[in-house]
Design a protein around this motif. Structure first.
Motif, PDB file in Angstrom:
ATOM      1  N   ASP A  17     -12.826 -13.090  27.805  1.00 16.71           N
ATOM      2  CA  ASP A  17     -11.412 -13.193  28.202  1.00 16.71           C
ATOM      3  C   ASP A  17     -10.529 -13.389  26.973  1.00 16.71           C
ATOM      4  N   MET A  18     -11.017 -14.160  26.011  1.00 17.15           N
ATOM      5  CA  MET A  18     -10.249 -14.387  24.782  1.00 17.15           C
ATOM      6  C   MET A  18     -10.236 -13.131  23.917  1.00 17.15           C
ATOM      7  N   VAL A  19     -11.366 -12.400  23.915  1.00 17.57           N
ATOM      8  CA  VAL A  19     -11.411 -11.130  23.173  1.00 17.57           C
ATOM      9  C   VAL A  19     -10.411 -10.142  23.784  1.00 17.57           C
ATOM     10  N   ARG A  20     -10.422 -10.073  25.116  1.00 20.20           N
ATOM     11  CA  ARG A  20      -9.527  -9.141  25.814  1.00 20.20           C
ATOM     12  C   ARG A  20      -8.063  -9.504  25.551  1.00 20.20           C
ATOM     13  N   TYR A  21      -7.757 -10.807  25.589  1.00 17.11           N
ATOM     14  CA  TYR A  21      -6.365 -11.215  25.334  1.00 17.11           C
ATOM     15  C   TYR A  21      -5.987 -10.947  23.878  1.00 17.11           C
ATOM     16  N   SER A  22      -6.924 -11.125  22.954  1.00 19.99           N
ATOM     17  CA  SER A  22      -6.632 -10.810  21.541  1.00 19.99           C
ATOM     18  C   SER A  22      -6.217  -9.354  21.406  1.00 19.99           C
ATOM     19  N   GLY A  55       0.793 -17.425  29.790  1.00 19.12           N
ATOM     20  CA  GLY A  55       0.827 -16.258  30.668  1.00 19.12           C
ATOM     21  C   GLY A  55       0.359 -16.598  32.075  1.00 19.12           C
ATOM     22  N   TRP A  56      -0.701 -17.409  32.162  1.00 17.84           N
ATOM     23  CA  TRP A  56      -1.175 -17.863  33.489  1.00 17.84           C
ATOM     24  C   TRP A  56      -0.103 -18.705  34.179  1.00 17.84           C
ATOM     25  N   ALA A  57       0.536 -19.569  33.389  1.00 17.28           N
ATOM     26  CA  ALA A  57       1.557 -20.453  33.959  1.00 17.28           C
ATOM     27  C   ALA A  57       2.724 -19.624  34.501  1.00 17.28           C
ATOM     28  N   ALA A  58       3.109 -18.580  33.744  1.00 19.86           N
ATOM     29  CA  ALA A  58       4.207 -17.716  34.206  1.00 19.86           C
ATOM     30  C   ALA A  58       3.803 -17.017  35.502  1.00 19.86           C
TER      31      ALA A  58
ATOM     32  N   LEU B  24      -4.284 -10.852  31.195  1.00 20.11           N
ATOM     33  CA  LEU B  24      -3.881 -12.152  31.737  1.00 20.11           C
ATOM     34  C   LEU B  24      -4.361 -12.335  33.177  1.00 20.11           C
ATOM     35  N   GLY B  25      -4.925 -11.279  33.767  1.00 20.25           N
ATOM     36  CA  GLY B  25      -5.349 -11.365  35.167  1.00 20.25           C
ATOM     37  C   GLY B  25      -4.178 -11.379  36.135  1.00 20.25           C
TER      38      GLY B  25
END
Lengths: 119, 150
Positions: A17-22, A55-58, B24-25
Motif C-alpha cells: 500500500d505504501m509502495v502504491r501510494y509512493s 487522504g483516508w481522512a478526507a 488511497l482506496g
C-alpha cells in the motif's frame, strides 16, 4: 448539537500500500518503502506517508457527508503508522459546518488529528 | 525571510486522478467515471481533496528540487501538519500553477521546523487550493528518540 459520526475501519496496512501510494503521489522518500534506509534514519521500519492518512481522512469526510464540500481541512500527524497496523477513523460534527476527526490504531494510539470546515 | 519556489504548470489528467484515487482506496465514483462526475455537477473528473501532492511531486520542477533549493534531505523530513483551503474545484484538463513560499523556520526541542504555504491556481488564474505545511527536520541524533515515540 455535537453529533458523533460512525467509525470507519481500515484494513491492516500492507507494505505494498505504501509502495502504491509512493508511485501514485510521486513521494518517493525512501523512509516509506525501503527498510534499510528507514533503519539508517533511526526508524525501526518504514513509516506510512502522512498524506496517505490525510487522504483516508478526507475520504471519511466524503463518506460521512456526501452532499457537503470541504472549505478547509487541517491535520496534525501525531504518530507514525506502519505496515501491519489496522486503523479506525472517528469523527464528530461539532456544528453544522465544522467537525473533528482522528485516526487511531487498534490499540488506540493516535496517528492523525484533524478538523474540517464545510461550505 | 521569504523564499519562493515555482512549480512547473501541471496538467491534471483523469488517468492519474484514477491512479491516485485507487492508491488511497477511494470509493467515490466521481474519481473514476466521467459520467458519475458529470451527474454530480462537475465539468469532468475532479481531483480528490489531497491531490495537490501529485502536483508537487510529479512535476518538471518538483518538491525534491524545492528541498534541494532549501538545502534539505527529503529522507530527514517528517510531515508535522498539513492544511488546505479549498477554492474552485480542480478538474481533469485543468492546468495548475503553484508557488510555494517559506513562511517561517524555527528550532524547537532540538528539531528544526519549516513552515510553508503553497498557492495553486488554475488556467483562469483562480485560486483552487492554498496548502500550508509544517515539516520537521530529523537529524541523525534524533533517530532513537523518534523511533521510541513511534
Amino acid at each position: 448539537m455535537a453529533q458523533k459520526l460512525p467509525n470507519i475501519h481500515k484494513d491492516a496496512l500492507a507494505p505494498i500500500d505504501m509502495v502504491r501510494y509512493s508511485g501514485a503521489s510521486g513521494d518517493f522518500n525512501e523512509i516509506h518503502t525501503v527498510p534499510k534506509v528507514a533503519r539508517q534514519k533511526g526508524l525501526k521500519e518504514p513509516i506510512a506517508h502522512g498524506m496517505l492518512l490525510m487522504g483516508w481522512a478526507a475520504e471519511a469526510i466524503e463518506e460521512w457527508l456526501p452532499d457537503r464540500k470541504l472549505a478547509k481541512f487541517t491535520v496534525r500527524f501525531i504518530g507514525m503508522a506502519h505496515a501491519g497496523e489496522a486503523f479506525v477513523i472517528e469523527g464528530m460534527l461539532t456544528t453544522d459546518t465544522t467537525g473533528e476527526l482522528q485516526i487511531k490504531d487498534a490499540s488506540g494510539t493516535g496517528k492523525l488529528m484533524g478538523s474540517f470546515e464545510l461550505i | 525571510m521569504e523564499q519562493e519556489f515555482h512549480y512547473a504548470p501541471f496538467r491534471v489528467e483523469a488517468g492519474k486522478v484514477r491512479e491516485f484515487a485507487r492508491a488511497l482506496g477511494l470509493q467515490n465514483p466521481v474519481y473514476f467515471d466521467r459520467q458519475a462526475a458529470l451527474d454530480a455537477g462537475y465539468r469532468d473528473i475532479p481531483a480528490p481533496p489531497t491531490y495537490t501532492t501529485v502536483i508537487d511531486f510529479w512535476n518538471e520542477r518538483d518538491f525534491y528540487q524545492l528541498f534541494s533549493q532549501w538545502g534539505l534531505d527529503p529522507n530527514d523530513m517528517l510531515h508535522g501538519e498539513q492544511s488546505f483551503e479549498y477554492g474552485e474545484d480542480i478538474i481533469s484538463g485543468d492546468v495548475i500553477t503553484a508557488k510555494a513560499v517559506l513562511t517561517d523556520q524555527f528550532d524547537k526541542k532540538d528539531k528544526r521546523f519549516y513552515q510553508f504555504e503553497t498557492t495553486y491556481r488554475n488556467q483562469n488564474c483562480e485560486v483552487v487550493r492554498i496548502g500550508r505545511a509544517t515539516l520537521i527536520e530529523r537529524r541523525e541524533q534524533h533517530g532513537a528518540e523518534i523511533a521510541e515515540h513511534s
